[in-house]
Design a protein around this motif. Structure first.
Motif, PDB file in Angstrom:
ATOM      1  N   UNK B 107       0.859  -1.184   0.000  1.00  0.00           N
ATOM      2  CA  UNK B 107       0.000   0.000   0.000  1.00  0.00           C
ATOM      3  C   UNK B 107       0.898   1.239   0.000  1.00  0.00           C
ATOM      4  N   UNK B 108       2.022   1.130   0.698  1.00  0.00           N
ATOM      5  CA  UNK B 108       2.975   2.233   0.769  1.00  0.00           C
ATOM      6  C   UNK B 108       3.582   2.561  -0.587  1.00  0.00           C
ATOM      7  N   UNK B 109       3.521   1.631  -1.509  1.00  0.00           N
ATOM      8  CA  UNK B 109       4.032   1.857  -2.865  1.00  0.00           C
ATOM      9  C   UNK B 109       2.934   2.355  -3.790  1.00  0.00           C
ATOM     10  N   UNK B 110       1.753   2.568  -3.236  1.00  0.00           N
ATOM     11  CA  UNK B 110       0.644   3.036  -4.065  1.00  0.00           C
ATOM     12  C   UNK B 110      -0.072   1.905  -4.790  1.00  0.00           C
ATOM     13  N   UNK B 112      -2.924  -1.210  -4.703  1.00  0.00           N
ATOM     14  CA  UNK B 112      -4.173  -1.539  -4.025  1.00  0.00           C
ATOM     15  C   UNK B 112      -4.562  -2.978  -4.341  1.00  0.00           C
ATOM     16  N   UNK B 126      -1.593  -0.564  -9.271  1.00  0.00           N
ATOM     17  CA  UNK B 126      -1.145   0.730  -8.739  1.00  0.00           C
ATOM     18  C   UNK B 126      -2.154   1.847  -9.008  1.00  0.00           C
TER      19      UNK B 126
END
Lengths: 292, 353, 98
Positions: B107-110, B112, B126
């Motif tokens: 999630x921290x990398x965008x 979902x 993403x």
């Protein structure tokens, strides 16, 4: 008299650094749009620097923007961003001759005019990174009224000289340091020494700081905030220097009050340069206390 | 403050030395080397390789970070670098495979979550909204009520077999949705396959022929389908594709039945059909079951009609033989594409005389 | 200004944000913001994003933002960069950017 001991480099594309580095209280901060920014991030970094400059984050700290050379597709846009955002100064990398500064000066004047800011407000710093630059240091230092300093940049210079960077006490920068410093003093502007890139080697850093302080450099370009305090402490005067300087200033004040032309202290005559030197000592003491 | 961490891109095939180090890092993280990953973004501190992330076109996998650097800002730098490298290669919409436990991390990398096979694997993308937008586009094409069926076909090329399957399905349904696999990995281009399928199905009144998408039998959802010559099917990947269908696509179109032909020829498709019953009907899912209807293939002189047979005949330049396997619309296309070349003319001499 | 190609600006790192823009399918402007601090600052972030887009006269496009606790200046800079890249705009209009 502006204190310019530390000039902290901040990569223009790094939000985390731009957003926080003011807490380290360097004398000057240099937002870098040149070497620290990859080609694909030039546009982004330019706008980051433009907008951080428009905030109050670096209030009280002199702000400098290192632009890309004017002969690149980025240089002029960088310059627009810096001036329009109200940077105190622009640092030109790879300055080889006075003409580089003349060109820059003309562009700065044009942009200042176009954006309605007072002509002459934006100051200039020249970074000297080549043998030609060192040879031309005097004409560079005096090329514009906007000039406030020249900085030696060691990395490219030693390559140009077919030499290499050693630790703080090696002689590879000896001539360049002396040349730059003389040019700066002759022009009445400040001189900045190279960065010390091994951020974990405090001893080497301090050895180099000791050398350049003795030579007479106003300060040094820094790449890590932890070097700021080390540098400021090394530039802080000793107790003895402070008490002597206080007495010089008091004697000067007394002489002025009494309308006496000649200042004397402990039976010795004190002239104007000694008074300015004393002022500088007290200024440094006020900024960072007594050397520990 | 200066970047002690250095990021760069490694092309697996060009750097055996670095590949070995990457493989070692992956092993330390309980991950296997994936030969499909062509590009790695790696991070070094000094000489040590401390992190890597692989991309196979628009699919991110093989992400590993040396234990000492987990939970540091390195991870987010790695994610950012990866995204930029993917962008430079023209991949904006990215998918990512990971273990379900790691979805929070990504999630921290965008990224979902799209779909998850419990305890095994999760597929992420993403974008917070791409699948939602896709499904809302589909919803606009939804037909309400009764029995809604669906067929997903590659139609490489469209044959009488495809037509038969669609006829049977359309007959027993109130409406039939047909998706043509979008991925360009076949003998016939997507445009060609879509055109021939549309023409070949134009006689059916209660049908919508949809463009395929990255969410249906694509390299992202079903990588092994596109592995030439390899017939090993990773069960997790069929699960991903099928659960994505069940949980996103089917609800958008209110599909309750999925039709497939029996598939004796291709082990991948055959396995896929078998898995279909499990993942669409019986497996645990947040969405209701979709009934799988297996329709026996029509045959010609005892052997089933299939696109692979048509391709085999094309290889053998037997255009004449193909005539009995494909509708007229497909035949016209095959003749115009393969029939007027000299070598083929010789082969089809019998037809002309 | 219209988004004519997909573009990205910024990063996923702390105090930064990642802005992704892509062309709109139906000539509308759609904005999605996710943030680590959406509860506390969601409204403020959205305000800065909207204002930045308005000054650039962005009429259509899909704007997706992953905020990592960025300050307003960074939000402006990254949104502007992504939009200029996505609009293939090389000229800088400083009035619009201010």
């Amino acid at each position: 008299m502006k204190l310019r001991r530390s000039m902290l480099f901040l990569p223009g594309s790094k939000a985390a650094m731009l957003s926080t580095a003011f807490v380290y209280k360097p004398d000057c901060v240099m937002f870098d749009l040149e070497d620290a920014v990859s080609l694909r991030e030039k546009d982004s970094a330019r706008l980051m620097v433009f907008h951080i400059l428009r905030t109050d984050a670096y209030k009280g700290i002199e702000t400098v923007v290192r632009i890309n050379p004017l002969n690149t597709p980025y240089g002029l846009k960088d310059l627009e961003a810096a001036i329009r955002a109200g940077a105190d100064a622009v640092r030109l990398p790879k300055t080889d001759c006075a003409n580089d500064i003349h060109e820059l000066d003309a562009e700065v004047a044009r942009i200042e005019m176009e954006c309605g800011c007072p002509i002459g407000r934006t100051k200039l710093l020249a970074a000297i990174e080549s043998a030609s630059g060192v040879i031309n240091a005097v004409s560079i230092a005096t090329a514009s009224k906007r000039m406030i300093g020249i900085a030696l940049a060691g990395f490219d210079y030693v390559i140009d000289m077919q030499s290499q960077r050693g630790d703080g006490a090696k002689p590879e920068l000896f001539y360049a340091r002396c040349a730059v410093l003389h040019a700066a003093r002759a022009a009445g502007i400040d001189a900045f020494d190279v960065v010390y890139s091994d951020i974990n080697d405090d001893a080497g850093f301090l050895k180099e700081v000791e050398l350049i302080r003795h030579l007479g450099f106003n300060g040094k370009s820094l790449i890590h905030p932890r070097q700021i305090e080390l540098l400021h402490n090394a530039y802080a005067p000793t107790e003895k220097e402070v008490s002597y300087s206080r007495r010089v200033i008091e004697a000067a004040a007394k002489a002025e009050k009494e309308g006496v032309g000649v200042i004397a202290l402990d039976g010795k005559m004190i002239d104007a340069p000694i008074v300015s030197q004393a002022q500088r000592v007290l200024q440094r003491a006020e900024a960072s206390g007594i050397r520990r | 403050m200066p970047a002690e961490l250095r990021f760069h891109t490694v092309h697996a095939s060009e750097s055996p030395q670095e590949s070995k180090q990457i493989e070692q890092l992956l092993t330390e993280s309980d991950l296997g080397w994936d030969s499909r990953v062509e590009t790695f973004v790696v991070c070094r501190k000094g000489a040590a390789l401390v992190a890597c992330a692989g991309i196979d076109r628009n699919v991110v996998k093989c992400v590993a970070i040396s234990p000492a650097f987990r939970g540091t800002s390195l991870s987010l730098q790695l994610g950012g670098e990866l995204l930029k490298v993917a962008m430079e290669r023209g991949h904006f919409h990215l998918f990512l495979y990971t273990k379900p436990d790691n979805t929070v991390f990504f999630r921290g990398w965008g990224f979902y979550p799209l779909v998850e096979v419990r305890d095994k694997v999760a597929l992420m993308e993403n974008s917070p909204i791409a699948i939602r937008r896709y499904c809302s586009d589909l919803r606009a094409l939804r037909k309400h009520g009764g029995k809604i069926g669906c067929i997903v076909m590659n139609a490489n090329p469209f044959t009488l077999g495809h037509r038969y399957l669609a006829d049977v399905a359309a007959e027993s349904c109130d409406w039939l949705h047909v998706f043509i696999v979008r991925e360009e990995a076949s003998m016939f281009s997507y445009a060609e396959r879509y055109e021939l399928a549309s023409q070949g199905l134009s006689h059916i009144k209660n049908i919508t022929v949809h463009h395929g998408s990255e969410y249906i039998v694509s390299r992202a959802t079903f990588p092994s389908y596109f592995l030439k010559g390899k017939c090993t099917v990773d069960q997790c990947f069929t699960a991903i594709d099928l659960l994505l269908f069940r949980e996103h696509i089917a609800p958008a179109l209110e599909i309750t039945y999925r039709y497939v032909g029996t598939e004796p020829a291709c082990p991948v498709t055959s396995r896929y059909n078998k898995d279909m019953k499990h993942w669409l009907e019986t497996a645990d899912s947040r969405s209701p079951s979709i009934e799988v209807v297996v329709v026996p293939r029509i045959t010609l002189r005892g052997s089933p009609i299939s696109a692979s047979e048509v391709r085999r005949l094309l290889q053998n330049k037997s255009l004449q033989e193909i005539k009995k396997l494909v509708p007229e619309t497909t035949m016209r296309q095959l003749i115009s594409r393969f029939g007027d070349q000299r070598r083929e003319t010789e082969m089809t001499d019998g037809d002309d005389h | 200004m219209r988004i004519i190609t997909e573009a990205v600006a910024g990063s996923l790192e702390s105090s930064d944000l990642l802005v992704k823009v892509s062309p709109s399918r139906d000539k509308t402007l759609e904005i999605y913001v996710t943030s680590d601090v959406i509860e506390q600052f969601g409204t403020q972030i959205r305000h800065v994003v909207d204002d930045t887009l308005k000054r650039l006269a962005v009429t259509d496009g899909l704007i997706v933002i992953e905020d990592k606790g960025a300050l307003d200046y960074a939000i402006r800079a990254r949104v502007q960069t992504a939009v200029l890249r996505g609009a293939a705009c090389k000229e800088l209009n400083w009035e619009q950017l201010s």
